[in-house]
Write an enzyme that holds these catalytic residues in place. Sequence first.
Site, PDB file in Angstrom:
ATOM      1  N   LYS A  38       0.816  -1.225   0.000  1.00 57.39           N
ATOM      2  CA  LYS A  38       0.000   0.000   0.000  1.00 57.39           C
ATOM      3  C   LYS A  38       0.846   1.270   0.000  1.00 57.39           C
ATOM      4  CE  LYS A  38      -0.455   0.513   4.945  1.00 57.39           C
ATOM      5  NZ  LYS A  38      -0.938  -0.157   6.146  1.00 57.39           N
ATOM      6  N   ARG A 133      -5.518   1.543  17.786  1.00 51.96           N
ATOM      7  CA  ARG A 133      -6.172   1.641  16.486  1.00 51.96           C
ATOM      8  C   ARG A 133      -7.172   0.495  16.448  1.00 51.96           C
ATOM      9  NH1 ARG A 133      -2.870   1.785  10.854  1.00 51.96           N
ATOM     10  NH2 ARG A 133      -3.228  -0.456  10.972  1.00 51.96           N
TER      11      ARG A 133
HETATM   12  C1  LIG Z   1       0.133  -0.708   6.708  1.00 49.00           C
HETATM   13  C2  LIG Z   1      -0.012  -1.874   7.569  1.00 49.00           C
HETATM   14  C3  LIG Z   1       1.056  -2.749   7.749  1.00 49.00           C
HETATM   15  C4  LIG Z   1       2.426  -2.529   7.128  1.00 49.00           C
HETATM   16  O1  LIG Z   1       3.059  -1.386   7.655  1.00 49.00           O
HETATM   17  P1  LIG Z   1       4.573  -1.025   7.322  1.00 49.00           P
HETATM   18  O2  LIG Z   1       4.933  -0.002   8.326  1.00 49.00           O
HETATM   19  O3  LIG Z   1       4.597  -0.502   5.932  1.00 49.00           O
HETATM   20  O4  LIG Z   1       5.387  -2.252   7.461  1.00 49.00           O
HETATM   21  C5  LIG Z   1       0.851  -3.865   8.536  1.00 49.00           C
HETATM   22  N1  LIG Z   1      -0.335  -4.086   9.128  1.00 49.00           N
HETATM   23  C6  LIG Z   1      -1.376  -3.270   8.985  1.00 49.00           C
HETATM   24  C7  LIG Z   1      -2.653  -3.582   9.682  1.00 49.00           C
HETATM   25  C8  LIG Z   1      -1.258  -2.133   8.208  1.00 49.00           C
HETATM   26  O5  LIG Z   1      -2.309  -1.321   8.067  1.00 49.00           O
END
Ligand SMILES: *Cc1c(COP(=O)(O)O)cnc(C)c1O
Length: 364
Positions: A38, A133
């Site tokens: 993402k 969160r």
């Molecule tokens: C975006 C996200 C990740 C990955 O985060 P990074 O910091 O890019 O490794 C993992 N778990 C969830 C739930 C996320 O929203």
Amino acid sequence: MERQFPLLEIHMPHLRQNMETVIGKCTQRNIRVCGVIKGCSGMPEVANLFRQCGCSELGSSRIEEIIRCREAGIPGPYLLLRIPMISELEDVIQNCDTSLQSDAMVLDALEAACCRLEKTHRVIMMVDLGDLREGFWNRDEFVNACVYVEKNLPHVHLAGIGVNLGCYGSIQPTQDKMKNLLTIAHHVEARIGRELEVISGGASSSYTLVHWGTMPEGINHLRLGECMLNARDLQVEWGIRNMNLHMDSFVLKGEVIEVRTKPSYPVGQIVIDAFGRRPTYVDRGNRKRCILGFGRADVGDMERLQPHDEGVIVLGGSSDHCILDIENCPRKLKPGDIMEFSLSYNNMLYATSRTDVPRKFIYE
Ligand SMILES: *Cc1c(COP(=O)(O)O)cnc(C)c1O
């Protein structure tokens, strides 16, 4: 017409080395890696590299990115990282193999949608260990919800449990937090009478424990993006020295459009800037500055850009202007010159989501 600059360069060999290092270390410790796409808006080229380098799964918070990668022929399985909206459940089931879940009402709606589509779907139940969160807060409620999925929702498969840290509440993933997660997993396993397939210990900030060799045995899944794509947070913000990860896989090239010496402190009554904020300005006297032909609309927080030229300070800007202090830059810059910057996660997120920022993949 297509603008030539800003130009986003993606250095594939550096990305590959980062992925091989991180995924290799995780695999050694029996941790499967979900490659998170993402941050670069789900670029299929990056998703493909993740799979080539050993990710067992690809993840995004957005179904559209998952659909785009599937259409580009990148093999799944795919994990939906943002707990879904009830309004999108059918799309989740159609396009994602697994999703993160944290709400009993949504799970009931998921079961109903699975029945309508005559499909099954895997879920990872999220518990909140302090980051505030997504995730269940009450431990008994969490364990009961897992048992409920197992016993009462025949089309929803309880694949495992997970936690997210270091996102909203900035909470550090520690050995204690991971042991906490394992204890909760054991409670769930005792109640459902079988082992969970997935115990997911978090995102890039949890990779620290793998790097230090302190990740408790039993955590068998991480969802990692930033630490391979930008690799900046752990090496720069956390100051971890010996990770050997490239921070220049995503480089933005911008064109100089003005060079001039001006005061560094604005002249007149200070009110608000173009984004309604009240920044503070440092008076450094008259300084040589330049403006580049891109802005916040292209890269988000410009202050997080890392200039490749020495002696350059990113001062800020507005939607379409980026202002630099170049008083101490040895290069004699003039309009038409090109400057390079390494991108932080925030910059990458914006730059990759625009269709009018041209991209160049560099393979050598
Ligand atoms: C975006 C996200 C990740 C990955 O985060 P990074 O910091 O890019 O490794 C993992 N778990 C969830 C739930 C996320 O929203």
